[in-house]
Design a protein around this motif. Structure first.
Motif, PDB file in Angstrom:
ATOM      1  N   GLY A   3      18.252 -12.859  52.765  1.00 15.23           N
ATOM      2  CA  GLY A   3      19.646 -12.073  51.680  1.00 15.23           C
ATOM      3  C   GLY A   3      20.211 -11.432  51.776  1.00 15.23           C
ATOM      4  N   GLU A   4      20.025 -10.279  52.503  1.00 14.35           N
ATOM      5  CA  GLU A   4      20.695  -9.694  53.359  1.00 14.35           C
ATOM      6  C   GLU A   4      22.129 -10.698  53.890  1.00 14.35           C
ATOM      7  N   SER A   5      22.373 -11.709  54.940  1.00 18.77           N
ATOM      8  CA  SER A   5      22.829 -12.495  55.020  1.00 18.77           C
ATOM      9  C   SER A   5      23.381 -12.715  54.364  1.00 18.77           C
ATOM     10  N   ASP A   6      22.685 -13.544  53.306  1.00 18.68           N
ATOM     11  CA  ASP A   6      23.610 -14.207  51.721  1.00 18.68           C
ATOM     12  C   ASP A   6      25.245 -13.725  51.270  1.00 18.68           C
ATOM     13  N   GLU A   7      24.043 -11.942  51.573  1.00 16.82           N
ATOM     14  CA  GLU A   7      24.725 -10.672  50.538  1.00 16.82           C
ATOM     15  C   GLU A   7      26.255 -10.390  51.533  1.00 16.82           C
ATOM     16  N   PHE A   8      26.465 -10.073  52.595  1.00 16.71           N
ATOM     17  CA  PHE A   8      27.746 -10.311  53.872  1.00 16.71           C
ATOM     18  C   PHE A   8      28.308 -11.493  53.904  1.00 16.71           C
TER      19      PHE A   8
ATOM     20  N   VAL B 213      27.249  -3.037  55.077  1.00 15.05           N
ATOM     21  CA  VAL B 213      26.229  -1.779  55.197  1.00 15.05           C
ATOM     22  C   VAL B 213      25.663  -3.452  55.105  1.00 15.05           C
ATOM     23  N   GLU B 214      25.566  -4.317  54.150  1.00 21.77           N
ATOM     24  CA  GLU B 214      24.663  -5.339  54.789  1.00 21.77           C
ATOM     25  C   GLU B 214      24.517  -6.568  55.163  1.00 21.77           C
ATOM     26  N   LYS B 215      25.323  -5.771  56.353  1.00 22.34           N
ATOM     27  CA  LYS B 215      25.195  -6.468  57.941  1.00 22.34           C
ATOM     28  C   LYS B 215      24.378  -5.760  58.575  1.00 22.34           C
ATOM     29  N   VAL B 216      25.025  -4.525  58.457  1.00 23.11           N
ATOM     30  CA  VAL B 216      23.838  -3.172  59.349  1.00 23.11           C
ATOM     31  C   VAL B 216      21.828  -3.997  59.123  1.00 23.11           C
ATOM     32  N   HIS B 217      22.129  -4.100  58.240  1.00 24.79           N
ATOM     33  CA  HIS B 217      20.471  -3.663  56.950  1.00 24.79           C
ATOM     34  C   HIS B 217      20.236  -5.287  57.944  1.00 24.79           C
ATOM     35  N   HIS B 218      21.158  -6.051  58.106  1.00 27.56           N
ATOM     36  CA  HIS B 218      20.761  -7.451  58.597  1.00 27.56           C
ATOM     37  C   HIS B 218      20.529  -7.863  59.796  1.00 27.56           C
TER      38      HIS B 218
HETATM   39 FE   LIG Z   1      21.287  -4.909  52.429  1.00 30.48          FE
END
Ligand SMILES: [Fe+2]
Ligand SMILES: [Fe+2]
Length: 135
Positions: free
Chosen positions: A43-48, A77-82
């Protein structure tokens, strides 16, 4: 002082979180920690990689500076979450818990950091005081 309408919005937001959790349970969406982390990583990957770059390009095209600021922060931040989820998955796969008990979130951009707060947020530049610890 908060208005009663503001309180109603907070109540409805909490109720929606209850609904979301119930929907997730109903669709059997809660699996093992490893499986949950794999879904979260995707999910995070798709987001960033897909979602926020398109949103950002659209905001830039429209000259919408507030949206550009918001999408830039979210993309970073999505990269960070990933990265954090990926590290967590490695830990779980090797039979361990996360290496730190301390996680903080920046109240301006959502940046998420482990162990200790940075002097200034590397994503949005605010001071450490803008971070709050997640219990
Ligand atoms: Fe996230
Ligand atoms: Fe930040």
């Amino acid at each position: 002082m908060d208005s009663r309408a503001a309180k109603l919005f907070r109540a409805a937001a909490e109720a929606e979180a209850v609904h979301a959790q119930a929907h997730l349970r109903a669709m059997d969406g809660v699996k093992s920690t490893s499986e949950n982390l794999e879904v979260a990583i995707a999910g995070e990957s798709d987001e960033f990689k897909e979602m926020y770059p398109k949103f950002l390009a659209q905001a830039q095209e429209e000259g919408n500076k507030p949206a550009e600021f918001s999408f830039k922060n979210a993309l970073a931040v999505e990269k960070v979450h990933h990265s954090l989820y990926s590290k967590a998955l490695e830990s779980v796969k090797s039979g361990q818990d996360l290496s730190t008990a301390f996680i903080y979130v920046c109240s301006v951009c959502g940046n998420t950091v482990e162990r200790e707060t940075p002097q200034t947020c590397p994503v949005c530049g605010v001071p450490a005081s803008k971070f709050s610890e997640i219990k």
